[in-house]
Motif scaffolding. Structure first.
Motif, short mmCIF file in Angstrom:
data_model
loop_
_atom_site.label_atom_id
_atom_site.label_comp_id
_atom_site.label_asym_id
_atom_site.label_seq_id
_atom_site.Cartn_x
_atom_site.Cartn_y
_atom_site.Cartn_z
N GLN A 21 0.81 -1.21 0.00
CA GLN A 21 0.00 0.00 0.00
C GLN A 21 0.86 1.28 0.00
O GLN A 21 0.32 2.36 -0.16
CB GLN A 21 -0.94 -0.01 1.20
N HIS A 147 1.70 -9.31 4.69
CA HIS A 147 0.52 -8.44 4.80
C HIS A 147 -0.21 -8.49 3.46
O HIS A 147 0.07 -7.70 2.57
CB HIS A 147 0.96 -7.02 5.16
N PHE A 148 -1.11 -9.45 3.29
CA PHE A 148 -1.91 -9.62 2.06
C PHE A 148 -1.01 -9.54 0.81
O PHE A 148 -1.33 -8.85 -0.15
CB PHE A 148 -2.94 -8.49 1.91
N LEU A 196 -9.07 -13.22 8.68
CA LEU A 196 -9.94 -12.60 7.69
C LEU A 196 -10.57 -13.58 6.70
O LEU A 196 -11.78 -13.57 6.50
CB LEU A 196 -9.15 -11.54 6.92
N MET A 248 -1.71 -11.19 14.65
CA MET A 248 -2.48 -10.03 14.24
C MET A 248 -3.86 -10.52 13.81
O MET A 248 -3.98 -11.34 12.89
CB MET A 248 -1.73 -9.33 13.09
N LEU A 343 -16.34 -7.89 6.37
CA LEU A 343 -16.72 -8.32 7.71
C LEU A 343 -18.10 -7.75 8.00
O LEU A 343 -18.25 -6.55 8.23
CB LEU A 343 -15.74 -7.79 8.77
N TRP A 358 -18.38 1.90 8.58
CA TRP A 358 -17.67 1.35 9.74
C TRP A 358 -18.15 2.10 10.99
O TRP A 358 -18.00 3.32 11.09
CB TRP A 358 -16.15 1.50 9.57
N TRP A 431 -3.55 3.30 12.02
CA TRP A 431 -3.67 3.18 10.56
C TRP A 431 -4.27 4.49 10.10
O TRP A 431 -5.42 4.74 10.35
CB TRP A 431 -4.58 2.00 10.19
N SER A 438 -5.82 2.29 -0.33
CA SER A 438 -6.70 1.45 0.48
C SER A 438 -6.52 -0.03 0.15
O SER A 438 -6.42 -0.42 -1.02
CB SER A 438 -8.15 1.85 0.22
N SER A 440 -8.73 -2.48 0.59
CA SER A 440 -9.90 -3.14 0.02
C SER A 440 -10.39 -2.48 -1.26
O SER A 440 -10.85 -3.16 -2.16
CB SER A 440 -11.04 -3.12 1.04
P1 P53 Z 1 -8.98 -0.19 3.93
C1 P53 Z 1 -11.09 -5.97 6.86
C2 P53 Z 1 -11.65 -5.45 8.01
C3 P53 Z 1 -10.95 -4.55 8.77
C4 P53 Z 1 -9.68 -4.14 8.36
O1 P53 Z 1 -8.73 -0.96 5.32
C5 P53 Z 1 -9.12 -4.67 7.22
C6 P53 Z 1 -9.82 -5.58 6.47
C7 P53 Z 1 -9.25 -6.14 5.22
O2 P53 Z 1 -9.28 -5.26 4.16
O3 P53 Z 1 -7.89 -4.39 6.77
C8 P53 Z 1 -6.96 -3.65 7.49
O4 P53 Z 1 -7.66 0.25 3.44
C9 P53 Z 1 -5.66 -3.96 6.82
C10 P53 Z 1 -5.00 -2.77 6.17
C11 P53 Z 1 -6.07 -1.86 5.61
C12 P53 Z 1 -6.87 -1.32 6.77
O5 P53 Z 1 -7.45 -2.37 7.52
O6 P53 Z 1 -9.61 -1.20 3.07
O7 P53 Z 1 -4.74 -4.61 7.67
O8 P53 Z 1 -4.11 -3.23 5.19
O9 P53 Z 1 -5.58 -0.83 4.83
C13 P53 Z 1 -7.98 -0.38 6.33
O10 P53 Z 1 -9.86 0.94 4.27
#
Ligand code: P53
Length: 483
Positions: A21, A147-148, A196, A248, A343, A358, A431, A438, A440
């Motif tokens: 990222q 990390h993914f 996940l 994690m 989720l 969220w 974060w 992002s 996702s």
């Molecule tokens: P983005 C799912 C649920 C909660 C956090 O997410 C998650 C995920 C998987 O996508 O990911 C974490 O950027 C992850 C980071 C990511 C961050 O949450 O989609 O560890 O890589 O950037 C925020 O808004």
């Protein structure tokens, strides 16, 4: 009115990121493509129900996107160009007063074409330079080994976690980076958000039991492999006395929708399968009874190697980290849902949500910290927490992100409450310290940073860094502990 919070002197405050990222430079110094870099950006019409290419699973689609085809843009190939700008970024983290930086290592920089070759010297050198810079600036480092971030060569070879070749490749990569960097990196996380895959497929199961069962079965088996690989990393790392290996988990705290015992029980079952199961296995080294019951009822069989139980039992995690962005609710009858990156969680009428749905819940963080401490008595670390918002630079070259200041301050307050409750929390990495692509949705527009990065979703812009109002607020907070 300001309020002074209490934190231990040595509390590790900092920021979290992931290689795919931030780094960019996808084809520089020998690097090859990773899975995440194969996913094109798509315009988003409905932010709440969007996760761009996360569900790209078919090989043909990946193959189509190897080349930068006209009309397709791949944001994770460019990131925020941390690869070339890391000194500037680390200096900004230091200037804010941070004490720790969480980052991940791109597997494709170290083994670009497969694990039978020699590790790529340029890749190792890049990370060594980053770690040296952190040391120079007085920052501890926490590294996520994966990390993914699967290499494309793994997809091309059609390898899955059940395949020995992938398992051995992962271990070779993990052991190598620990050997190379143990003097710089004290905290290691073998997998990001290890729950996940299984959590997402399990939630699909309740929607469509018959057609999803095969996927759920596969994801619990993949998960089992990752549990064992993580334990092997823990075992290996024991030869270095100064380093620690933790887990994690994407934490999924949930409340019963009301005090109807049916709903309370449903919520307990939900939390067991969405969160406790993972910690239970990694802390106690065995599968808990409620999970065995669920597996039995659904006909899920875990294929274990004879030595797996012993490896899990002898190599528990040494600390717990988790990401915490939101909480949810559960009711037996279903109820209205919201979703964060796959989720699913029930809506909570008492909470406000971000534009992506969220649900913001600072008290839930204190609740979660207490839950985890009571159950495990292991040191806890919040490895991700933050708020994604659409933002633009204003005329003063900054962003007046009062909502972020509010979000962070309220979460910090609840961490300090948990510490007063007697919970051992030793650090927090938000974060993110700086805007990133992002995970996702592949957007740049979903910004989490204290620092604004001048790129748009198509990588137009200078890439220059600008401090948001929250940067200065956080810098002041670290000095005064006042919110
Ligand atoms: P983005 C799912 C649920 C909660 C956090 O997410 C998650 C995920 C998987 O996508 O990911 C974490 O950027 C992850 C980071 C990511 C961050 O949450 O989609 O560890 O890589 O950037 C925020 O808004």
């Amino acid at each position: 009115m300001t309020k002074k919070l209490e934190f231990p002197q040595n509390f590790l405050w900092g920021g979290a990121t992931a290689a795919n990222q931030i780094e960019g430079a996808y084809n520089v110094d020998g690097k090859t493509l990773s899975l995440m870099e194969m996913i094109p950006f798509r315009e988003i019409s409905d932010r709440k129900n969007h996760s761009s290419g996360a569900h790209l699973t078919n090989k043909q689609t990946f193959a189509d996107s190897i080349e930068n085809k006209a009309g397709l843009h791949f944001p994770k190939r460019f990131g925020i160009d941390f690869y070339h700008r890391y000194k500037e970024d680390i200096a900004l983290f230091k200037e804010a007063g941070m004490k720790i930086f969480r980052m991940s290592i791109a597997w494709t920089r170290i083994f670009p074409n497969g694990s039978n070759e020699e590790p790529n010297k340029a890749g190792l050198e890049f990370y060594r330079n980053v770690f040296k810079e952190c040391k120079k600036q007085g920052l501890e480092v926490m590294v996520t080994i994966n990390h993914f971030d699967l290499p494309y060569w793994i997809i091309e070879k059609n390898l899955n976690w059940k395949d020995n070749e992938l398992q051995n490749s992962y271990l070779k990569f993990a052991f190598l980076v620990i050997d190379e960097f143990n003097e710089y990196v004290k905290y290691w996380l073998p997998f990001n958000e290890i729950n996940l895959g299984a959590v997402i497929t399990t939630s699909l199961l309740s929607e469509n039991k018959n057609s999803m069962l095969q996927n759920v079965l596969a994801s619990y088996n993949d998960l089992h492999v990752q549990f064992v690989l993580q334990a092997k990393v823990i075992q290996y790392a024991k030869k270095y006395k100064d380093i620690k290996v933790g887990c994690m988990v994407a934490d999924s705290t949930s409340y019963p929708i009301d005090c109807n015992p049916e709903n309370v029980m449903e919520n307990l079952k939900m939390e067991q399968m969405k969160k406790f199961f993972y910690y239970d296995v990694m802390v106690n080294g065995e599968y808990p009874g409620y999970a065995l019951r669920m597996f039995k009822e659904y006909g899920i069989k875990i294929n274990k190697n004879p030595e797996d139980d012993k490896i899990l039992k002898e190599n528990p995690i040494q600390f717990i980290t988790f990401s915490y962005y939101m909480s949810g609710t559960t009711s037996k009858s279903g109820g209205e849902l919201t979703e964060a990156n796959g989720l699913k969680a029930g809506k909570n009428p008492f909470l406000k949500a971000t534009e992506w749905g969220w649900q913001i819940d600072p008290i839930g963080l204190r609740y979660t910290l207490n839950q985890l401490w009571d159950r495990y008595h292991l040191p806890l670390f919040i490895s991700e927490n933050g708020i994604g918002v659409l933002e633009k630079l204003d005329a003063n070259n900054t962003v007046e992100d009062n909502y972020r200041i509010d979000y962070l301050g309220k979460h910090f307050e609840q961490i300090s409450e948990a510490i007063k409750d007697g919970v051992d929390v030793f650090g927090y990495t938000m974060w993110t310290p700086i805007d990133v692509v992002s995970a996702s949705t592949n957007e740049m527009s979903k910004r989490y940073g204290l620092i604004f990065v001048d790129y748009d979703d198509y990588h137009n812009g200078t890439g220059n860094r600008f401090k948001k109002k929250s940067y200065n607020w956080f810098k002041n907070f670290l000095k005064t502990k006042e919110i």
